[in-house]
Enzyme design. Structure first.
Site, mmCIF file in Angstrom:
data_model
loop_
_atom_site.group_PDB
_atom_site.id
_atom_site.type_symbol
_atom_site.label_atom_id
_atom_site.label_comp_id
_atom_site.label_asym_id
_atom_site.label_seq_id
_atom_site.Cartn_x
_atom_site.Cartn_y
_atom_site.Cartn_z
ATOM 1 N N ASP A 164 -14.317 -0.805 9.126
ATOM 2 C CA ASP A 164 -14.055 -1.493 10.389
ATOM 3 C C ASP A 164 -14.213 -3.008 10.310
ATOM 4 O OD1 ASP A 164 -16.889 -1.866 10.424
ATOM 5 O OD2 ASP A 164 -17.146 0.004 11.547
ATOM 6 N N HIS A 218 -14.949 1.508 0.764
ATOM 7 C CA HIS A 218 -13.800 2.352 1.104
ATOM 8 C C HIS A 218 -12.636 1.564 1.687
ATOM 9 C CE1 HIS A 218 -16.852 5.920 1.408
ATOM 10 N NE2 HIS A 218 -16.544 5.613 0.168
ATOM 11 N N CYS A 227 1.126 -1.463 -0.164
ATOM 12 C CA CYS A 227 2.349 -0.764 -0.566
ATOM 13 C C CYS A 227 2.059 -0.010 -1.850
ATOM 14 C CB CYS A 227 3.485 -1.757 -0.786
ATOM 15 S SG CYS A 227 4.940 -0.973 -1.544
ATOM 16 N N CYS A 260 7.693 -0.552 3.195
ATOM 17 C CA CYS A 260 7.197 -1.880 2.845
ATOM 18 C C CYS A 260 8.211 -2.966 3.207
ATOM 19 C CB CYS A 260 6.904 -1.913 1.343
ATOM 20 S SG CYS A 260 6.404 -3.531 0.732
ATOM 21 N N SER A 318 -26.329 5.909 7.362
ATOM 22 C CA SER A 318 -25.486 6.805 6.565
ATOM 23 C C SER A 318 -26.254 8.083 6.301
ATOM 24 C CB SER A 318 -25.092 6.164 5.237
ATOM 25 O OG SER A 318 -24.401 7.126 4.438
#
Ligand SMILES: [Zn+2]
Length: 287
Positions: free
Chosen positions: A103, A118, A126, A177, A219
């Site tokens: 985020d 991540h 692309c 793309c 987490s």
């Protein structure tokens, strides 16, 4: 609780802390943690890399839902927990910030050099030419290709995911793309079934191995992607402190665990140790 908090302030106050954050840090920004106490049960199975790249129908469904849902994520603002982490960094107490969140809220709160394990939801890659573009640009192109599509939303979930009738998905037009013209576009996040780029993992291990303390924030350490850093720290004798609502799969490796709302705890922590660091003349690391 007080004793544990005191122990936490001693660990963090000593500096060279590496933060490893997860979804629980962003729940107070309105982005639910599916596995935490406030998270609704996951309504959809997560998209896998294999389905996304091989199944055009799954890919269209992903983009249709995501096109409507991502704006809520984009509107989310950093909370007190993110701001406290940025304060600890400015006070020179952090050796690194690794986040499992996509985020961008650590950076939005003023933190720098954040390793986004991540990836980021606000960038698009692309799969053919590898160019990165902004999600805003893609949003504009998808809106042009799908005039009036917003009307098809049947139900919006708290995290911005949406339920869509199949016929609405079938009418949704994806775009390729804009640079090479034909490549498949994918949000620049690590999907289930996809591995984190090895160089990024190596960078995280290097940061963890230099730490005096590893501080896990929000987490449950359910996936090995993040848990392996806790295991490495424990093997090296580096104390691991975990602040999370609910038990985690790293608790067995932790020197201390604190089950409490993150915004309040981290604000108190930053109030306590950042002032101490300033008084002791601790220099910010890495500058
Ligand atoms: Zn391309």
């Amino acid at each position: 609780m007080t004793e544990t908090f005191d122990a936490l302030t001693r660990l963090v106050g000593a500096g060279d802390v590496v933060v490893l954050s997860g979804a629980g840090l962003s729940t107070e920004s309105g982005i639910p943690d599916y596995r935490g106490p406030s998270g609704a049960a996951r309504r959809h199975t997560p998209m896998t890399y294999q389905a996304f790249t091989r199944d055009p129908v799954a890919r269209r469904r992903y983009w249709a839902r995501s096109h409507l849902g991502w704006r809520m994520i984009a509107r989310a603002a950093p909370n007190a927990g993110h701001r406290a982490v940025a304060r600890l960094q400015r006070a020179g107490l952090l050796g690194g910030i690794i986040t499992q969140n996509v985020d961008g809220l650590h950076t939005a709160a003023g933190a720098t050099g954040v390793i986004e394990l991540h990836g980021r939801l606000d960038e698009v890659t692309c799969l053919d030419c590898g160019n990165l573009t902004s999600r805003e640009e893609l949003d504009r192109r998808l809106t042009e290709a799908n005039p009036g599509f917003d009307a098809h939303v049947a139900h919006v979930n708290p995290d911005g995911d949406v339920d869509l009738p199949d016929e609405a998905v079938a009418r949704f037009r994806t775009v390729d793309c804009g640079i090479c013209g034909t490549g498949l576009l994918k949000p620049d996040v690590v999907f289930f079934g996809e591995t984190v780029p090895p160089a990024r993992v190596a960078q995280c291990f290097a940061v963890v191995e230099r730490a005096r303390t590893v501080l896990v924030l929000g987490s449950s350490l359910t996936v090995m992607s993040g848990r392996r850093f806790v295991i490495r720290a424990a093997k090296l004798g580096i104390p691991v402190a975990i602040v999370n609502q609910g038990p985690t799969r790293g608790d067995g490796h932790a020197a201390l665990t604190l089950d409490a709302p993150l915004g309040a705890v981290l604000t108190s922590l930053a109030d306590r140790v950042a002032a101490g660091a300033a008084a002791a003349g601790v220099q910010p690391a890495g500058v």
